[in-house]
Motif scaffolding. Structure first.
Motif, PDB file in Angstrom:
ATOM      1  N   HIS A 205       0.828  -1.211   0.000  1.00  0.00           N
ATOM      2  CA  HIS A 205       0.000   0.000   0.000  1.00  0.00           C
ATOM      3  C   HIS A 205       0.869   1.269   0.000  1.00  0.00           C
ATOM      4  O   HIS A 205       2.026   1.208  -0.366  1.00  0.00           O
ATOM      5  CB  HIS A 205      -0.989  -0.040   1.168  1.00  0.00           C
ATOM      6  CG  HIS A 205      -1.718  -1.351   1.213  1.00  0.00           C
ATOM      7  ND1 HIS A 205      -2.851  -1.595   0.494  1.00  0.00           N
ATOM      8  CD2 HIS A 205      -1.409  -2.511   1.856  1.00  0.00           C
ATOM      9  CE1 HIS A 205      -3.227  -2.845   0.709  1.00  0.00           C
ATOM     10  NE2 HIS A 205      -2.377  -3.423   1.517  1.00  0.00           N
ATOM     11  N   ASP A 209      -3.457   4.962  -1.064  1.00  0.00           N
ATOM     12  CA  ASP A 209      -4.002   3.669  -0.627  1.00  0.00           C
ATOM     13  C   ASP A 209      -3.506   3.346   0.786  1.00  0.00           C
ATOM     14  O   ASP A 209      -2.383   2.893   0.953  1.00  0.00           O
ATOM     15  CB  ASP A 209      -3.562   2.581  -1.617  1.00  0.00           C
ATOM     16  CG  ASP A 209      -3.878   1.177  -1.113  1.00  0.00           C
ATOM     17  OD1 ASP A 209      -4.760   1.043  -0.233  1.00  0.00           O
ATOM     18  OD2 ASP A 209      -3.252   0.229  -1.608  1.00  0.00           O
ATOM     19  N   GLY A 211      -4.511   1.015   2.854  1.00  0.00           N
ATOM     20  CA  GLY A 211      -4.610  -0.388   3.278  1.00  0.00           C
ATOM     21  C   GLY A 211      -5.549  -0.513   4.461  1.00  0.00           C
ATOM     22  O   GLY A 211      -6.436   0.320   4.658  1.00  0.00           O
ATOM     23  N   SER A 309      -6.086  -2.982  -4.480  1.00  0.00           N
ATOM     24  CA  SER A 309      -5.246  -1.801  -4.270  1.00  0.00           C
ATOM     25  C   SER A 309      -5.318  -0.788  -5.425  1.00  0.00           C
ATOM     26  O   SER A 309      -5.475   0.407  -5.210  1.00  0.00           O
ATOM     27  CB  SER A 309      -3.804  -2.253  -4.057  1.00  0.00           C
ATOM     28  OG  SER A 309      -2.987  -1.171  -3.770  1.00  0.00           O
TER      29      SER A 309
END
Ligand SMILES: [Zn+2]
Length: 425
Positions: A205, A209, A211, A309
């Motif tokens: 990540h 992003d 995660g 992702s």
């Protein structure tokens, strides 16, 4: 023009000398200009960027307003994406608020993510819970105690109208964009015979992003801290050449992570992650290798989650060059898979006793980031951010040191046994 005019007036020594001085001045000036520019661009990437001070949402019937309060006026671009429906706002590099500064989603908005997207760009991704269009987007100058503001007004729309807007945004982007870049050519230069084994560590990540999230910790931060510790220990051993796919808070597409491993002709690729799950009592480390058929439902669900992702950050797959098909890939992959499994077994063996392991610690599933056909690859979920004890460990530097040490032992074991295998006739 004038300089050339001077020099062509022949037999005039004085003018020639003046010209020499003039040229030297130009060189000095150019040097200043170059140095100034390079410092300038470094500054733009890391320091002198506008700061996002606050993110606000307001909702009324069928409409939602998003406001970014900022220290400076910035340029921005907005476009729509489907499956799932999102609105993407592209911005220059910005200093985003740390931690959980995201407002609670409301109105037409079901989720918000923001952060660094490329070296020069940041991105805000707005998840929609119903088709919606951007009614207006504009920047306001400071007034009545408010700083600069970027305002995005959303209004509910029909699905058909949303799809039309996605298509027209795509067409506009294609018209502006340079010709699509061919997939990177992976260097297949022969390996140096006596080089150190190359290990690529991939901090999962990053940037836009985040995660998974725990109470305090975010996956992208935890994975980066752990990856840096592991890299440090591997480098200190003097036995390996070590690369990180990212060393700061920036987004890297999944395929690019794979390409980093291939570019460096890595002998081992370790992707670092941390999981989150509804059942808060679940804890422990687990390790995954690639397989088209998942070992169990949970591993399949995890792979689906990790593979999202690129969707999460608003990558438009319509703009991506297709994956390169290669018959040789299949052949290489079998050997690679066996080596990946061998490393995974070592990791489980060496981590046992150092930290809690998830039951059936080694599992298989179709993770996209493990798809380098010629690089043994594993994905390690360090633990669960949703479990209090695991989260505490993941935030602890001494735990990271201990687990990284057990991984170094596994890397040592992996390469010393493959060395022996090579020597055996
Ligand atoms: Zn992850």
């Amino acid at each position: 023009m004038t300089a050339r005019g001077y020099i062509t007036s022949r037999n005039d020594v004085f003018i020639k000398r003046e010209y020499g001085v003039f040229m030297r001045l130009i060189l000095v000036f150019r040097w200043f200009l170059l140095v100034g520019l390079s410092f300038g661009s470094v500054g733009a990437a890391f320091a002198d960027v506008a700061r996002v001070q606050n993110i606000r949402l307001g909702a009324s019937e069928g409409a939602t307003r998003l406001v970014l309060e900022m220290s400076e006026r910035v340029d921005f671009k907005v476009f729509l994406l489907d499956s799932p429906r999102r609105i993407v706002v592209d911005l220059p590099s910005l200093d985003w608020p740390e931690g959980d500064a995201s407002p609670v989603p409301k109105g037409l908005i079901s989720g918000l993510r923001f952060g660094q997207f490329t070296a020069t760009q940041s991105r805000l991704v707005i998840d929609l819970n119903t088709p919606a269009l951007v009614a207006r987007s504009f920047v306001l100058d400071p007034a009545s105690g408010f700083p600069h503001r970027l305002v995005v007004d959303l209004k509910v729309s029909r699905a058909q109208r949303f799809a039309e807007q996605v298509a027209s945004d795509r067409a506009a982007k294609r018209a502006q964009a340079p010709a699509p870049v061919a997939p990177p050519v992976i260097s297949q230069a022969p390996r140096k015979p006596n080089r150190k084994p190359v290990v690529v560590i991939d901090a999962g990540h990053g940037g836009v992003d985040p995660g998974a999230s725990g109470r305090k910790a975010r996956e992208k931060t935890v994975t980066l801290a752990f990856s840096k510790e592991l890299a440090r220990q591997l480098r200190n051993s003097g036995k390996y050449e070590v690369y990180l796919t990212r060393s700061r808070d920036i987004y890297i597409p999944l395929r690019q992570r794979v390409n980093v491993a291939r570019k460096h002709q890595a002998d081992l690729f370790i992707s670092i992650h941390a999981d989150a799950i509804k059942r808060k009592n679940v804890r422990g480390m687990s390790i995954y290798t690639l397989s088209e058929t998942a070992s169990d439902k949970e591993a399949a669900a995890l792979a689906r989650k990790e593979n999202r992702s690129d969707i999460i950050v608003g990558i438009d797959f319509d703009d991506q060059p297709p994956e390169v098909a290669d018959i040789l890939i299949d052949l290489a992959q079998r050997e690679t898979k066996n080596l990946s499994v061998k490393f995974a077994n070592l990791v489980v063996k060496n981590a046992r006793g150092s930290t809690r392991l998830l039951e059936r610690t080694h599992r298989f599933a179709g993770f996209r980031v493990l798809k380098a056909p010629d690089v043994p690859s594993v994905l390690i979920e360090l633990g669960f951010l949703t479990n209090r004890s695991d989260e505490k460990q993941l935030l602890s530097a001494s735990w990271r040191r201990k687990i990284a040490k057990s991984l170094v032992k596994s890397v040592d074991g992996f390469f010393s046994s493959s060395q022996q295998a090579r020597m055996t006739p």
